[in-house]
Design an enzyme around this catalytic site. Structure first.
Site, PDB file in Angstrom:
ATOM      1  N   HIS A  33      46.313  45.818  46.829  1.00 20.33           N
ATOM      2  CA  HIS A  33      47.756  46.012  46.669  1.00 20.33           C
ATOM      3  C   HIS A  33      48.414  46.423  47.982  1.00 20.33           C
ATOM      4  O   HIS A  33      49.592  46.119  48.198  1.00 20.33           O
ATOM      5  CB  HIS A  33      48.035  47.038  45.584  1.00 20.33           C
ATOM      6  CG  HIS A  33      47.795  46.518  44.200  1.00 20.33           C
ATOM      7  ND1 HIS A  33      47.695  47.326  43.089  1.00 20.33           N
ATOM      8  CD2 HIS A  33      47.621  45.244  43.745  1.00 20.33           C
ATOM      9  CE1 HIS A  33      47.482  46.590  42.022  1.00 20.33           C
ATOM     10  NE2 HIS A  33      47.426  45.321  42.391  1.00 20.33           N
ATOM     11  N   HIS A  51      46.608  33.542  42.922  1.00 16.95           N
ATOM     12  CA  HIS A  51      46.336  34.187  44.203  1.00 16.95           C
ATOM     13  C   HIS A  51      45.712  33.214  45.201  1.00 16.95           C
ATOM     14  O   HIS A  51      45.977  33.298  46.403  1.00 16.95           O
ATOM     15  CB  HIS A  51      45.418  35.392  44.003  1.00 16.95           C
ATOM     16  CG  HIS A  51      46.113  36.595  43.443  1.00 16.95           C
ATOM     17  ND1 HIS A  51      47.052  37.312  44.143  1.00 16.95           N
ATOM     18  CD2 HIS A  51      46.005  37.197  42.233  1.00 16.95           C
ATOM     19  CE1 HIS A  51      47.485  38.317  43.405  1.00 16.95           C
ATOM     20  NE2 HIS A  51      46.883  38.271  42.241  1.00 16.95           N
TER      21      HIS A  51
END
Length: 412
Positions: free
Chosen positions: A256, A387
């Protein structure tokens, strides 16, 4: 000291050709997720859908978004995939009584009782924005419906943040507040601003980033707190007994830091007068990740989580962390011109090619153990194309507008 003496990889047609070949293979692999019953299933290692596992809203939003980007890149067969996803989000997943969307459906198509979650809904808004930019049937209507739900239920104007979840009828608001769901709302809000032309969406993205990064992450020496109470006070001991939780792990999540680094670059490029802290924080988070997340246990790769002193909590390697690191390195290199990011862009791709990428199929192993052998405790199978596409496509696009709008405008 100059780290790179040869041309940047993104300036080489051979590198771009490799990226684009992998995108084509990835979309071929995604075709296996299409379900005749509606929507997309959970992809297994062999490229088929798990017939037992529920159909999940967040994966259907992601796959619809990916298909829309593929369509705008001119990949044959992607258009019907977008339409298939939009139809499922508009009909199968949509709660026609209470509004919003069900988080999951049984294999037979019945809604699974559960809460209306911000994380899941963020991908409906993202999918709607991308399908709208692609000009696919029903895309604009899906986007408008998702934007209405976000503003009516999830967006807390006073806090400048998103609420987390509700009961099915949008009562019983959860007292938990999460950085992860707000992070994905940032991405969706940027896409919504691009698709609508309304700059208020960019301001919402900036507001969420300011509280979570410019304040919370900075106050914790860039170890971003992931979990908060209803007043947005960090809860550092959250899930200490379930440290590898797939969506709410204990501690701070290295991937993150990298994903936020990328998003801050997008926010900066989207605003007419961006605050200086965006660039500062983007570089700080990336540097923090390579200092406290890369190879800190003796093996290459980004560890999953650390505590707030930098001690490794969960050493598994997630493919999505690496994908976001690649995209962040490319974007930071483009906006700063610093050769450090080209160095890491190459280093991360070399690592990906050796350990994660399945080049013939265009998919990636989703999780490795600390010793870099494949594991599946958190991410079994191959369900995520979102992703991977970020790593392959975003380095080839400007920092703003977002991917869907950039492709729609021919800016690749």
């Amino acid at each position: 000291m100059t780290l790179i003496t040869t041309p940047p990889w993104l300036g080489l047609p051979t590198h771009r050709n490799w990226l684009n070949d992998q995108i084509n293979r990835l979309i071929d692999f995604l075709q296996g997720a299409r379900l005749e019953a509606g929507g997309f299933g959970y992809l297994l290692e062999d490229g088929t859908s798990d017939p037992i596992r529920p159909r999940e809203l967040y994966l259907n939003g992601r796959m619809t978004h990916v298909a829309a980007l593929a369509y705008m890149r001119g990949i044959p067969g992607a258009g019907p995939l977008v339409d298939h996803g939009v139809a499922a989000l508009t009909n199968d997943f949509h709660d026609k009584v209470n509004g919003g969307w069900y988080s999951a459906l049984e294999p037979a198509g019945c809604p699974i009782p559960g809460r209306k979650a911000a994380y899941d809904h963020s991908f409906v808004l993202l999918a709607g924005a991308s399908a709208a930019e692609a000009g696919r049937p029903g895309g604009r209507e899906l986007f408008d419906a998702a934007a209405e739900v976000f503003l009516k239920h999830f967006w807390d104007e006073e806090a400048g943040m998103s609420r987390e979840s509700f009961a099915a009828d949008f009562t019983d608001m959860d007292s938990y507040r999460g950085a992860n769901s707000n992070m994905h709302w940032v991405e969706a809000c940027l896409a919504a601003g691009d698709a609508s032309g309304d700059a208020a969406w960019y301001d919402r993205a900036l507001s969420m980033a300011d509280r979570l990064i410019n304040r919370a992450a900075r106050e914790h020496n860039w170890f971003l707190p992931e979990h908060f109470d209803s007043d947005w006070k960090p809860q550092p001991d959250y899930n200490t007994d379930d440290r590898a939780h797939p969506f709410r792990p204990f501690g701070s999540t290295v991937g993150h830091w990298l994903e936020w680094s990328r998003l801050l670059v997008h926010i900066e490029a989207s605003l007419t007068a961006p605050p200086a802290w965006l660039r500062e924080a983007a570089t700080a988070l990336f540097n923090h990740a390579i200092t406290f997340g890369w190879a800190v246990d003796g093996h290459d790769g980004f560890v999953y989580t650390t505590d707030f002193e930098g001690v490794v909590v969960t050493e598994v390697r997630m493919h999505w962390s690496l994908c976001e690191g690649i995209a962040a390195a490319a974007l930071l290199g483009a906006v700063t011109g610093d050769a450090l990011y080209e160095h890491w862009y190459r280093k991360l791709w070399d690592h990906a090619a050796r350990y994660f990428v399945e080049p013939q199929r265009g998919t990636w192993k989703h999780q490795l153990a600390g010793d870099l052998t494949e594991a599946g405790s958190v991410w079994p199978g191959r369900p995520d194309t979102y992703h991977v596409l970020n790593a392959l496509l975003l380095p080839q696009l400007p920092a703003a507008p977002g991917a869907a709008t950039a492709l729609a405008r021919g800016l690749a």
